[in-house]
Design a protein around this motif. Structure first.
Motif, PDB file in Angstrom:
ATOM      1  N   VAL A  50       2.323   2.989  -2.635  1.00  0.00           N
ATOM      2  CA  VAL A  50       1.592   1.777  -2.997  1.00  0.00           C
ATOM      3  C   VAL A  50       1.567   0.819  -1.818  1.00  0.00           C
ATOM      4  CG1 VAL A  50       1.653  -0.274  -4.459  1.00  0.00           C
ATOM      5  CG2 VAL A  50       2.072   1.959  -5.450  1.00  0.00           C
ATOM      6  N   ALA A  51       2.715   0.686  -1.160  1.00  0.00           N
ATOM      7  CA  ALA A  51       2.792  -0.248  -0.025  1.00  0.00           C
ATOM      8  C   ALA A  51       1.838   0.182   1.077  1.00  0.00           C
ATOM      9  CB  ALA A  51       4.224  -0.296   0.492  1.00  0.00           C
ATOM     10  N   LEU A  52       1.861   1.457   1.384  1.00  0.00           N
ATOM     11  CA  LEU A  52       0.975   1.947   2.440  1.00  0.00           C
ATOM     12  C   LEU A  52      -0.480   1.694   2.087  1.00  0.00           C
ATOM     13  CD1 LEU A  52       2.524   5.391   3.393  1.00  0.00           C
ATOM     14  CD2 LEU A  52       2.426   3.352   4.800  1.00  0.00           C
ATOM     15  N   ALA A  53      -0.805   1.973   0.830  1.00  0.00           N
ATOM     16  CA  ALA A  53      -2.202   1.792   0.412  1.00  0.00           C
ATOM     17  C   ALA A  53      -2.596   0.327   0.447  1.00  0.00           C
ATOM     18  CB  ALA A  53      -2.400   2.368  -0.976  1.00  0.00           C
ATOM     19  N   ALA A  54      -1.675  -0.554   0.075  1.00  0.00           N
ATOM     20  CA  ALA A  54      -2.002  -1.978   0.076  1.00  0.00           C
ATOM     21  C   ALA A  54      -2.266  -2.468   1.493  1.00  0.00           C
ATOM     22  CB  ALA A  54      -0.867  -2.766  -0.570  1.00  0.00           C
ATOM     23  N   GLU A  55      -1.454  -2.033   2.420  1.00  0.00           N
ATOM     24  CA  GLU A  55      -1.653  -2.468   3.806  1.00  0.00           C
ATOM     25  C   GLU A  55      -2.958  -1.924   4.364  1.00  0.00           C
ATOM     26  OE1 GLU A  55      -0.433  -4.710   5.451  1.00  0.00           O
ATOM     27  OE2 GLU A  55      -1.085  -4.288   7.488  1.00  0.00           O
ATOM     28  N   ALA A  56      -3.223  -0.648   4.045  1.00  0.00           N
ATOM     29  CA  ALA A  56      -4.497  -0.069   4.491  1.00  0.00           C
ATOM     30  C   ALA A  56      -5.662  -0.836   3.898  1.00  0.00           C
ATOM     31  CB  ALA A  56      -4.569   1.397   4.085  1.00  0.00           C
ATOM     32  N   GLY A  57      -5.496  -1.254   2.665  1.00  0.00           N
ATOM     33  CA  GLY A  57      -6.543  -2.050   2.022  1.00  0.00           C
ATOM     34  C   GLY A  57      -6.734  -3.384   2.723  1.00  0.00           C
TER      35      GLY A  57
END
Lengths: 518, 770, 230
Positions: free
Chosen positions: B213-220
């Motif tokens: 989730v963290a990785l996806a949020a940062e990518a977002g």
């Protein structure tokens, strides 16, 4: 003696005939000039079974009466056959229960305490508690509890060596049986069939022995292998091992309709009354409308049970020939010459929710060629056999794990029994998972599908073509056969090898169960 | 051609040599200007030096005809003697040679909608750096600044070849653009923005685990920043009268050239090409490097993706073949203007040989009717007829299409995974891509096709006239000699569709042939239980156990209770699988462990065994034969997993905390699911010496993604929609194992007969001593 | 009690009907009589085999029913013989007196005499569990559908020259074996019989009355599902 079997020659007036196709019952019009073999009419069953059993046990053949053989303190094992088809009409108690009750009454009177009951399952699956209760009756099962009633375990550690096969594989039999003083074997034989080997020990051997005995290389065209195996087991007919004496009680059975709905199925179509015709029409309509699951149940309701025709007890080597000759009387009479094309219908077995898996169905069907209701094969060498069965690739998830893998892995690569025997049998036989589920759960032994396939091999060799009407296309192909949607299509397919006007014989009625696959 | 030899012996510097126009210019110089020397400004990329890039550049198809003509040796000689490479990036140009005669500046951004700061940095900042470096050398080359016709902005009427008339200050805009990045980056870190990004990331990646989730949020967030800056660019450009940030920044860079170069007493020429497309003749008809502006539209049309298009039928699409651009540019380079009188040249066709939109459409139609693109499945794509209904109608239908497709995708992600839903999912994704493309074209081309502006190129025409007769063949650049029908049908469309056919035609994936697994005692195969090996889940297992131990009369009550709690469990499962397991296992409070073991051994074990997938057993056997260690990792309770223990070398399952042999309903340690399982796997691999890169893992839901990714051979088994998407992207092996065929009704009827404990009737042996 | 009422209030199981079915009727059923449910139970069990059944108890019935019996003169042996000849089976509760603790009392010789006289097969019937279901001090059956079993033994054919007391002993032994099945199981009951372990209880007269009642009303260990949740 009842009405013997007869041969009907189909003409324009012949009504459509009953053909079993798995869970369906069809009414098929056969081509003109086809012959239909009707089995002999059912013999009347013995009315007073109690009296007959008492008689047999008190005046056995070539042996002391049973009460004399049972002594206080002796170790007695009662071995009973396991046929998965129901053995009597649904309401009356099972024949085996009746016989065993008589045996146990005598045993109680004699003061025997060490009694065990073992189901001679061979390589078939263990019987569940429900199965055993159905066979033995609640009261006997409750008396001997779960501990003293068992199925034979071919992979058990407590097998005892009692002899040797010609290829020096030791013959290992059930430990309890070999160590008993008296082994009472309750055997069943359906009419128009055979009883199998004379020695009940063949159904109590260990897996290694079974593998050697059933190996494809050892089977010839039936006869040679029998003498081979039979020689080795001759010494086990009357005594097993050093001390176990065998006392056999042979019961012959005859098919009997169980309910009014099914009576018409075994009657000759020509003789159907108005009610029968109405029932048949109803059945046809129901078959068309109901979904497949309900159809299976329907077939069960209108199924066929068995009545008893004779009870003979005594020394196995003397009783067995008597039983065999009694049975041969039941076979269909002679017919002129083998036909080019033979038709067989294959129904599903009785229990609700189960249908035959494709391998078993095919083996059952093909077994009719050599081990069926006729003395000689009805179809000539190189002829065509047409079977009616849907061959749905359904396998019982608990009983048939070895079959599932056999169908998915082995048959996709080859259908040649010699290759199968050489490359795959070892792997399956040694696999620990199959052994685990055979011993702790209710799975058939891993070698079961192999033996079923080998038993069909002589028929496949004998025949030129094998066609399944209504068969699932993919499954039929995988077994190495062809599938057709209707009889006309099947005959069309067969016309390549048998020509456009072959002689056709239809064997009416349900098939005889073949020992390896029932 | 006698002695016409322009640019004789001159030293020419070229920026942007790796670009479309740059390549062509370089090629022309090498081929037809044999006495020239070139210095190229090439930026090193990754590990490739400038020299290496030049080498690979010279292998490109544009040089093929020349190479064929002169031979490889000459090419090598040219590379060694005629070309020098300066490695530098635009921002910091160092060490320019002092003896330049001509500088052709054609480096610029490639995309239309870059973020505003990138656009300014490349187009404006790059020019600034270049000119300042040039000024520093003190030399006085003739600079040819390659701009674009669209610096004219959104206007109506004729655009003349003169300096742009606007009052936008390039320095201010540049400063603002660079500052925009800082602002937007800061803005992206605001809690409101981050909260929404986290929520979105959770929806897609929540089941995988917190790390994902963290990785996806940062990518977002990074994506959000880019989008915002693109928006800054486009909107700023439009607010000051340009179509997009490319045209805007190019006009700014013209100002830079005028100010820094011409303004300091040097000679400047500006060429403004329109839409540059494939070559008419040189180096060979139809040469093109990648898709240009109009091409995606053409292809999309050929693929049947563009049912209608927002464009006015008689608006002019100004297309100019690249070899005309090259010839014109070099001619301009050979004719420097006066010192403080920079000259502007339009390189376009719309002035004297216009190509209307309707003409293009008719040609495209004709071409694709004759040469349709083969469809993926079968047959050919039928290109639609256009009616030109107008921009608003198009926009509306596009919006509806997008909304519908998004809704479909969202729904599919929630449904359980079956073959049908997977097919729909695939179709929906494909449609989404198409719609995105359409939206992009629509937005982009709106301005180009609705423009009613004509670029007057009389000066260019006059320049062309100055060429000696006989030189026109090689050096001519007359737009009027283009026969559009011929050019489109025979040169451009075939070139473009060949390009597309090579991109899209992939060999159909061959049917997987089963190979035996490679033998490796250090590899392991990790199996998940529910849904993978066993066609069942922990709720069902609980149900079988519960029903088998209750009297039949109590069944309805128990079933009602369970169904009533289902929504709660489903919600918990959606949040976090570990939470769901913990909540659900509370129902096991009060269980006598010995009695349960007995129950499993006698009855329920067989029920569970019926649900094993035969393919799973076969696969496990294959691994065993290959010497791999087989390990079952599951969140189910160890007592319930008992029937399967013999299949595996090792079993890791949950354990219930018990007090005096009675379960308390709590687990004795956290359940091994999602990322906890991944962590455990890593530890296990290290501890047991397992080579994870050669190992295998089998899982069925998106929650398994985190630990499936750890092994070298992850396999998805009957995956749900989300895992299916992921697996297809990452090219994992996807298995379809049969669902069990023993119906639940049969199972319940077997349980009805139930586990009857036989009475304590004494055995015969006991009686005699009574 | 009517048959329907019986079927609703208890779970009745019958065994041994196949022995009866194979012998030709009409039959003389000789049964123990622990409770008022018995007649209805036996009728229900025999509904397919022997639709016409007449019940007689050695101990005369009280009240209206007794008057009815007298009117029909059911209690005379000749009347019964006539009934048998016409195809009606007879259910005889042959205990001389009814015990109030459910155990088996001594049998009257009348059953044996009737069997010898008419040649009809004598079928011993053991009724197990009905004492517990409807003991003398209750008016309604115990709730919860208690299990009741009706066990039919092998029919005994009494020839003309047989001793009535010997036949009666045979009947008593058969009924007792059936009763013993509850505690010892089917095989165990027969083993005990073979070892001579149980003679009619009254002869021994050992145990106190209350203890017998206590044993007779003990809750049987009915097969139940294994309790996993405590």
């Amino acid at each position: 003696m009842s009405r013997p079997g007869f041969v009907l020659s189909v003409d324009a007036q012949t009504p459509p005939l009953v053909v079993f196709q798995g869970e369906k019952v069809l009414l098929e019009r056969l081509p003109i000039d086809a012959s239909v073999l009707y089995p002999p009419e059912a013999l009347p069953g013995i009315h007073s079974l109690d009296a007959a059993i008492d008689d047999a046990l008190d005046t056995p053949v070539d042996s002391d009466p049973l009460s004399a053989l049972l002594k206080r303190g002796s170790r007695v094992t009662i071995v009973f056959e396991d046929l998965t088809q129901p053995v009597t009409s649904r309401t009356a108690p099972d024949v085996r229960q009746r016989v065993i009750e008589h045996v146990l009454e005598r045993a109680a009177a004699a003061g025997v305490d060490d009694v065990e009951l073992i189901a001679a399952t061979g390589l078939r699956r263990r019987l569940t508690a429900q199965d055993l209760q159905r066979v033995l009756g609640e009261r006997i099962y409750a008396s001997f509890g779960p501990d003293h009633v068992r199925s034979h375990d071919a992979e058990s550690d407590s097998l005892v060596t009692v002899g040797e096969l010609p290829d020096t594989t030791p013959i290992e039999v059930n430990g309890r049986v070999a160590s008993s003083d008296l082994v009472i074997s309750v055997r069943l034989a359906t009419a128009v069939g055979n009883e199998g080997a004379a020695a009940v020990a063949t159904k109590l051997i260990g897996a290694k022995t079974a593998r050697a005995r059933g190996a494809f290389a050892n089977r010839g065209a039936g006869a040679a292998a029998d003498t081979n195996g039979a020689d080795a087991f001759d010494g086990l007919v009357d005594t097993i091992g050093d001390k176990a004496q065998v006392f056999t009680i042979d019961v012959t059975l005859t098919p009997e309709p169980t309910g009014p709905a099914s009576a018409f199925l075994s009657k000759r179509e020509r003789e159907w009354s108005l009610t029968d015709r109405a029932l048949s029409a109803g059945l046809q309509a129901a078959t068309r409308i109901l979904p497949s699951r309900a159809r299976v149940g329907l077939a069960q309701v209108s199924g066929v049970g068995y009545g008893v025709t004779s009870v003979v007890a005594g020394k196995p080597s003397s009783v067995h020939p008597l039983t065999e000759s009694f049975l041969t009387q039941q076979q269909v009479g002679q017919f002129d010459s083998p036909a080019d094309v033979a038709l067989f219908g294959i129904p599903n077995p009785g229990s609700i929710g189960s249908s035959l898996n494709p391998v078993t169905a095919a083996a059952l069907g093909l077994g009719q060629i050599f081990n069926g209701s006729t003395a000689e094969p009805v179809v000539r060498a190189g002829g065509t056999a047409i079977f009616y069965h849907p061959l749905t690739p359904w396998f019982h998830p608990l009983h048939d794990p070895a079959y599932i893998d056999f169908f998915a892995e082995v048959l996709t690569k080859t259908t040649d029994p010699a290759v199968i025997s050489a490359e795959y049998e070892e792997k399956f036989a040694a696999d620990p998972w199959y052994r685990h589920v055979y011993q702790t759960s209710f799975a058939n032994h891993a070698l079961h599908p192999f033996h079923a396939w080998y038993s069909a091999a002589p028929a496949i060799d004998h025949l030129g073509e094998v066609i399944f009407v209504g068969g699932d296309h993919e499954a039929t192909r995988r077994l190495g056969f062809k599938s057709a949607t209707t009889l006309a299509d099947a005959l069309e397919m067969a016309s390549d090898s048998v020509g456009l006007t072959p002689s056709i014989t239809y064997v009416h009625g349900a098939p005889v169960s073949v020992p390896e696959v029932s | 051609m006698s002695t016409f030899s322009p640019l004789e012996g001159q030293h020419i510097m070229l920026t942007g040599a790796t670009g479309f126009v740059g390549q062509a210019i370089l090629e022309k110089l090498l081929a037809d200007y044999p006495t020239t020397r070139m210095t190229l400004l090439i930026r090193p990329k990754g590990s490739l030096t400038g020299e290496a890039r030049l080498k690979s550049l010279l292998r490109k198809p544009v040089f093929s005809k020349w190479r064929e003509r002169v031979g490889q040796d000459e090419v090598d000689r040219a590379m060694a003697e005629r070309i020098t490479v300066i490695e530098s990036s635009m921002g910091s140009v160092a060490g320019l040679p002092a003896d330049l005669d001509v500088l052709i500046h054609s480096a610029s951004t490639v995309s239309f909608d870059p973020p505003i700061d990138e656009a300014f940095k490349t187009n404006v900042g790059g020019a600034v750096g270049l000119y300042e470096a040039l000024l520093a050398t003190g030399s006085d080359p003739h600079v040819v600044h390659v701009s674009t016709a669209y610096v004219g902005g959104i206007n109506k009427g004729t655009a003349v070849e003169a300096s742009l008339k606007h009052s936008i200050q390039w320095r201010d805009e540049m400063a603002a653009a660079l500052a925009a990045r800082t602002t937007v980056e800061a803005s992206s870190r605001r809690p409101e923005v981050l909260r929404k990004l986290i929520a979105d990331a959770k929806i897609d990646n929540g089941k995988v685990g917190p790390h994902a989730v963290a990785l996806a949020a940062e990518a977002g967030r990074v994506e959000w920043v880019t989008k915002r800056l693109v928006d800054y660019g486009r909107t700023r450009a439009q607010s000051v009268g340009w179509a997009d940030v490319y045209a805007f920044t190019k006009s700014m860079s013209e100002r830079v050239a005028e100010e820094l170069w011409a303004g300091n007493g040097h000679r400047l020429s500006v060429v403004r090409p329109a839409i540059i497309e494939s070559a008419l003749r040189h180096p060979f008809p139809g040469w093109i490097d990648g898709f240009k502006v109009a091409d995606p539209l053409i292809i999309a049309y050929g693929r049947g993706l563009v049912p209608e298009f927002p464009g006015l039928p008689d608006s002019i699409l100004d297309i100019i073949p690249v070899d005309i651009v090259v010839n014109a540019t070099l001619a301009v380079a050979a004719n420097p203007p006066a010192v403080d009188d920079p000259k502007y040249y339009h390189l376009s066709s719309g002035g004297r040989n216009p190509l209307t939109f309707r003409e293009i459409y008719e040609n495209v139609l004709k071409y694709f009717r004759a040469n349709p693109i083969p469809d993926d499945q079968r047959g050919h794509i039928r290109t639609p007829y256009w009616d030109f209904p107008g921009a608003r109608a198009i926009a509306r239908s596009l919006r509806t299409g997008e909304r519908a497709n998004r809704l479909l995708q969202r729904t599919l992600l929630r449904l359980p995974s079956t073959k049908t839903t997977r097919t729909f999912m695939r179709q929906a994704s494909a449609r989404q891509t198409d719609l995105d493309l359409l939206r992009a074209y629509s937005d982009l081309y709106q301005n180009y096709t609705q423009a009613e502006i004509i670029y007057d190129d009389s000066r260019t025409a006059a320049l062309n006239e100055t060429l000696p007769a006989g030189a026109h063949e090689t050096f001519g650049f007359d737009a009027t000699e283009i026969d559009w029908d011929h050019y489109l049908q025979e040169v451009h469309f075939p070139a473009v569709t060949t390009l597309m056919r090579t991109f899209s035609s992939r060999p159909r994936a061959k049917a997987q042939v089963e190979k035996p697994l490679p033998h490796n005692p250090e590899a392991a195969a990790f199996f998940d239980l529910e849904g993978t090996v066993l066609a069942s889940n922990i709720i069902e297992q609980y149900l079988w156990v519960r029903l088998a131990s209750l009297d039949r009369s109590k069944w309805p009550q128990e079933l009602a209770n369970l169904f009533g709690s289902l929504p709660r469990y489903i919600a918990a499962d959606r949040r976090d699988r570990g939470e769901f397991i913990r909540t659900f296992y509370r129902r096991y409070e009060g269980v006598d462990e010995q009695a349960l073991k007995g129950l499993i051994h006698d009855t329920v074990g067989d029920v569970l065994l019926q649900r094993i997938r035969p393919e799973a057993v076969r696969q496990i056997r294959k691994h065993r034969e290959a010497g791999h260690r087989t390990i079952l990792v599951t969140g189910a309770i160890d007592v319930l997993v008992e029937p399967f223990v013999t299949l595996f070398d090792e079993v890791v399952s949950s354990h219930m905390h018990s007090k005096d042999g009675i379960w308390t309903g709590h687990l004795s340690k956290p359940p091994l699911v999602d990322e906890a399982r991944a962590a455990w796997l890593r530890l296990y691999g290290a501890r047991e010496g397992i080579d994870l890169a050669k190992s295998y893992a089998y899982g069925d839901s998106i929650a398994d993604r985190s630990w499936l990714e750890l092994v070298g051979n992850p396999q998805a088994v009957n995956p749900d929609a989300a895992l299916f998407q992921h697996a297809t992207q990452k090219h994992w092996r996807i298995h379809q194992w049969s669902d069990h065929n023993h119906s639940r009704i049969d199972t319940i009827s077997e349980l009805l007969r139930g586990d009857i404990v036989t009475d304590s009737t004494p055995s015969p042996k006991d009686i005699t001593h009574e | 009690m009517s048959r329907l009422a019986v079927r609703l209030s208890v779970t009745a199981q019958s065994y041994g009907l196949e022995h009866v079915a194979e012998t030709k009727g009409p039959y003389i059923f000789v049964s123990n009589h622990p409770s008022e449910l018995d007649e209805a139970l036996v009728r229900d069990a025999l509904r397919h085999l022997s639709p016409r059944l007449v019940t007689v108890a050695v101990e005369p019935r009280r009240g209206i029913r007794g008057l009815v019996d007298q009117a029909l003169s059911l209690r005379s042996a000749s009347r019964l013989a006539v009934l048998l000849a016409s195809g009606t089976s007879v259910l005889l509760f042959a205990e001389k007196t009814r015990t109030d603790d459910g155990s088996l009392a001594q049998l009257d010789l009348g059953a044996a005499l009737l069997g010898i006289r008419t040649g009809a097969p004598l079928v011993p019937v053991s009724i197990v569990g009905s004492y517990r279901a409807l003991p003398p001090w209750r008016t309604t059956v115990e709730p919860g559908r208690p299990r009741v079993q009706v066990l039919f033994g092998r029919p005994i054919r009494a020839g003309v020259g047989d001793e009535p007391s010997a036949v009666t002993d045979e009947l008593a032994a058969a009924i007792s074996t059936g009763l013993a099945e509850e505690s010892r199981g089917w095989y165990g009951a027969r083993r005990s019989q073979a070892d001579g372990a149980h003679a009619p209880e009254t002869a021994a007269g050992g145990e106190a009355g209350w203890r017998k009642i206590w044993k007779a009303t003990a809750t049987p260990t009915s097969p139940s599902r294994r309790r996993v949740w405590q």
